[in-house]
Motif scaffolding. Structure first.
Motif, mmCIF file in Angstrom:
data_model
loop_
_atom_site.group_PDB
_atom_site.id
_atom_site.type_symbol
_atom_site.label_atom_id
_atom_site.label_comp_id
_atom_site.label_asym_id
_atom_site.label_seq_id
_atom_site.Cartn_x
_atom_site.Cartn_y
_atom_site.Cartn_z
ATOM 1 N N ILE A 184 3.174 -7.202 61.916
ATOM 2 C CA ILE A 184 2.977 -6.346 63.089
ATOM 3 C C ILE A 184 3.945 -6.737 64.199
ATOM 4 N N TYR A 185 4.091 -8.040 64.433
ATOM 5 C CA TYR A 185 5.006 -8.521 65.466
ATOM 6 C C TYR A 185 6.443 -8.111 65.160
ATOM 7 N N THR A 186 6.842 -8.227 63.895
ATOM 8 C CA THR A 186 8.208 -7.878 63.492
ATOM 9 C C THR A 186 8.489 -6.402 63.708
ATOM 10 N N PHE A 187 7.575 -5.543 63.281
ATOM 11 C CA PHE A 187 7.754 -4.105 63.467
ATOM 12 C C PHE A 187 7.694 -3.727 64.942
ATOM 13 N N GLY A 188 6.921 -4.472 65.724
ATOM 14 C CA GLY A 188 6.787 -4.180 67.146
ATOM 15 C C GLY A 188 8.065 -4.348 67.922
ATOM 16 N N SER A 189 8.978 -5.164 67.412
ATOM 17 C CA SER A 189 10.256 -5.379 68.092
ATOM 18 C C SER A 189 11.011 -4.078 68.301
ATOM 19 N N MET A 190 10.872 -3.128 67.380
ATOM 20 C CA MET A 190 11.621 -1.880 67.461
ATOM 21 C C MET A 190 11.158 -0.999 68.624
ATOM 22 N N ARG A 191 9.984 -1.281 69.182
ATOM 23 C CA ARG A 191 9.482 -0.512 70.334
ATOM 24 C C ARG A 191 10.172 -0.913 71.631
ATOM 25 N N PHE A 192 10.892 -2.044 71.629
ATOM 26 C CA PHE A 192 11.484 -2.569 72.855
ATOM 27 C C PHE A 192 13.010 -2.501 72.757
ATOM 28 N N ALA A 193 13.507 -1.274 72.662
ATOM 29 C CA ALA A 193 14.947 -1.057 72.439
ATOM 30 C C ALA A 193 15.794 -1.522 73.614
ATOM 31 N N ARG A 194 15.246 -1.486 74.843
ATOM 32 C CA ARG A 194 16.028 -1.891 76.017
ATOM 33 C C ARG A 194 16.043 -3.404 76.206
ATOM 34 N N TRP A 195 15.258 -4.111 75.455
ATOM 35 C CA TRP A 195 15.258 -5.572 75.513
ATOM 36 C C TRP A 195 16.146 -6.118 74.401
ATOM 37 N N SER A 196 16.919 -7.132 74.714
ATOM 38 C CA SER A 196 17.672 -7.822 73.671
ATOM 39 C C SER A 196 16.694 -8.574 72.767
ATOM 40 N N ALA A 197 17.199 -9.019 71.615
ATOM 41 C CA ALA A 197 16.350 -9.799 70.707
ATOM 42 C C ALA A 197 15.847 -11.064 71.396
ATOM 43 N N LEU A 198 16.718 -11.700 72.194
ATOM 44 C CA LEU A 198 16.323 -12.906 72.915
ATOM 45 C C LEU A 198 15.248 -12.605 73.941
ATOM 46 N N LYS A 199 15.399 -11.495 74.673
ATOM 47 C CA LYS A 199 14.414 -11.151 75.689
ATOM 48 C C LYS A 199 13.066 -10.809 75.054
ATOM 49 N N TYR A 200 13.086 -10.039 73.963
ATOM 50 C CA TYR A 200 11.829 -9.697 73.282
ATOM 51 C C TYR A 200 11.120 -10.969 72.825
ATOM 52 N N THR A 201 11.871 -11.900 72.246
ATOM 53 C CA THR A 201 11.276 -13.146 71.766
ATOM 54 C C THR A 201 10.718 -13.964 72.921
ATOM 55 N N THR A 202 11.488 -14.078 74.000
ATOM 56 C CA THR A 202 11.063 -14.887 75.147
ATOM 57 C C THR A 202 9.825 -14.305 75.821
ATOM 58 N N MET A 203 9.871 -13.016 76.128
ATOM 59 C CA MET A 203 8.761 -12.383 76.843
ATOM 60 C C MET A 203 7.478 -12.407 76.025
ATOM 61 N N THR A 204 7.582 -12.095 74.730
ATOM 62 C CA THR A 204 6.373 -12.079 73.904
ATOM 63 C C THR A 204 5.843 -13.488 73.654
ATOM 64 N N THR A 205 6.740 -14.463 73.604
ATOM 65 C CA THR A 205 6.279 -15.846 73.439
ATOM 66 C C THR A 205 5.444 -16.282 74.636
ATOM 67 N N TRP A 206 5.950 -16.053 75.857
ATOM 68 C CA TRP A 206 5.223 -16.490 77.044
ATOM 69 C C TRP A 206 3.954 -15.673 77.283
ATOM 70 N N LEU A 207 4.014 -14.376 77.024
ATOM 71 C CA LEU A 207 2.801 -13.567 77.162
ATOM 72 C C LEU A 207 1.775 -13.962 76.104
ATOM 73 N N GLY A 208 2.248 -14.216 74.886
ATOM 74 C CA GLY A 208 1.340 -14.663 73.835
ATOM 75 C C GLY A 208 0.760 -16.033 74.113
ATOM 76 N N LEU A 209 1.521 -16.875 74.818
ATOM 77 C CA LEU A 209 1.025 -18.208 75.155
ATOM 78 C C LEU A 209 -0.225 -18.155 76.026
ATOM 79 N N THR A 210 -0.351 -17.123 76.846
ATOM 80 C CA THR A 210 -1.566 -17.016 77.670
ATOM 81 C C THR A 210 -2.793 -16.902 76.777
ATOM 82 N N THR A 211 -2.654 -16.197 75.664
ATOM 83 C CA THR A 211 -3.772 -16.067 74.717
ATOM 84 C C THR A 211 -3.971 -17.360 73.942
ATOM 85 N N ILE A 212 -2.864 -17.946 73.476
ATOM 86 C CA ILE A 212 -2.952 -19.178 72.685
ATOM 87 C C ILE A 212 -3.643 -20.285 73.467
ATOM 88 N N VAL A 213 -3.190 -20.521 74.708
ATOM 89 C CA VAL A 213 -3.746 -21.609 75.517
ATOM 90 C C VAL A 213 -5.194 -21.322 75.899
#
Length: 334
Positions: A184-213
């Motif tokens: 699901i995460y991999t396919f979701g990347s295609m929804r964020f065309a204006r974000w670079s691969a690095l930005k998508y990874t960074t933003m989703t990592t930090w937003l996901g961290l709120t749930t993880i922590v």
């Protein structure tokens, strides 16, 4: 006239995508044997929190360096969707897969790695659902073959023993659920065309961290898991050195970047490499898979490759222009 051959630029781009996805899955495959020892020292939730904190810091520093401070804005995309994908991809994958690996015991590394090889099939089913169209019948046959191979791995070829061990099903179910989270995460990347691969990874990592922590903190508060001590943190430091900067930062960045080039349906095929790497690393550390597990891994790999070849040929046939209709022969002879 338009040439049918691929341009050098497109060939280079495709080659780069292949190299990125291959590198990512090799690094991911090695993480399961590494986690075998780590999970004997700490719970998967605490380890997931620490792992992505390390990776998240590295992502943020690199994004700030490459794209500037303005790169941390939404840029027209939904942060709620990004949070959801980050939670599913990082919290879901890290928690479910490694909890399942922990429950499976010493053999969990091989079980978890072979489950990752089912992701191309999951991608096929998810893509069909998103498009509201049934997958080809032959692809469903390959799905069945793939999961037959998985069943050989998780049961070690002894179905009767598996029937009398329901806890094994729980571990396997968690791993499969975690694998689907990553699809699901991999396919979701295609929804964020204006974000670079690095930005998508960074933003989703930090937003996901709120749930993880948050999940980790709740589990510690209700005494479901223990808060890590300094001695525990010291003992897992070598594992974090691999799981954070290498399998967390490097592998995930390579993965998202490669999938942006190849597309998620082609990218997830490279998850076949994960069990191969895990089998090699496990064998080097002294745990050799039984023949039934090797046969199951081979059956899964063959099914996935055959399915990919079939889908590629099918797509080419569908893309071919229809043959021109030949004019009817004139009556009366020459």
């Amino acid at each position: 006239m338009k040439s049918n051959s691929a341009s050098p630029a497109s060939s280079i781009g495709y080659g780069k995508g292949v190299a990125l996805c291959l590198s990512a899955t090799v690094l991911m495959g090695a993480m399961f044997p590494v986690m075998t020892d780590a999970l004997a020292r700490v719970d998967p939730f605490t380890f997931t929190s620490l792992r992505y904190l390390i990776a998240g810091i590295a992502f943020a520093m690199l994004l700030r360096h490459r794209e500037g401070a303005g790169a941390f804005t939404a840029d027209g995309h939904s942060l709620v969707v990004a949070w959801l994908l980050g939670s599913v991809g990082f919290c879901g994958f890290g928690s479910f897969v490694f909890l399942g690996q922990q429950l499976a015991g010493p053999d969990g590394a091989l079980d978890a790695s072979i489950m990752m090889a089912t992701q191309p099939m999951m991608g096929l089913l998810l893509s069909s659902w998103l498009r509201r169209s049934a997958p080809p019948v032959l692809s469903l046959v390959f799905v069945a073959l793939s999961f037959s191979g998985v069943s050989l791995v998780i049961t070690r070829g002894d179905l009767l023993a598996a029937i009398h061990g329901p806890q094994h099903y729980a571990a396997s179910g968690l791993i499969v659920l975690g694998a689907f989270c990553w699809v699901i995460y991999t396919f979701g990347s295609m929804r964020f065309a204006r974000w670079s691969a690095l930005k998508y990874t960074t933003m989703t990592t930090w937003l996901g961290l709120t749930t993880i922590v948050t999940v980790n903190a709740v589990l510690i508060a209700v005494h479901a898991v223990h808060a890590p001590t300094l001695s525990t943190l010291y003992s897992i430091a070598p594992h974090l050195l691999y799981m954070g900067p290498v399998a967390g930062f490097g592998a995930i960045l390579f993965w998202v970047s490669g999938n942006r080039i190849l597309g998620p349906m082609n990218g997830v095929l490279f998850m076949d490499v994960v069990p191969i790497t895990a089998f090699v690393v496990s064998a080097l550390t002294g745990f050799v898979p039984v023949p039934a597990q090797i046969a199951g891994a081979a059956l899964t790999a063959v099914a996935l490759v055959m399915n990919n070849v079939y889908l590629r040929r099918r797509a080419l046939r569908m893309a071919m222009p229809p043959r021109p209709v030949q004019p009817a022969a004139a009556s009366g002879g020459q």
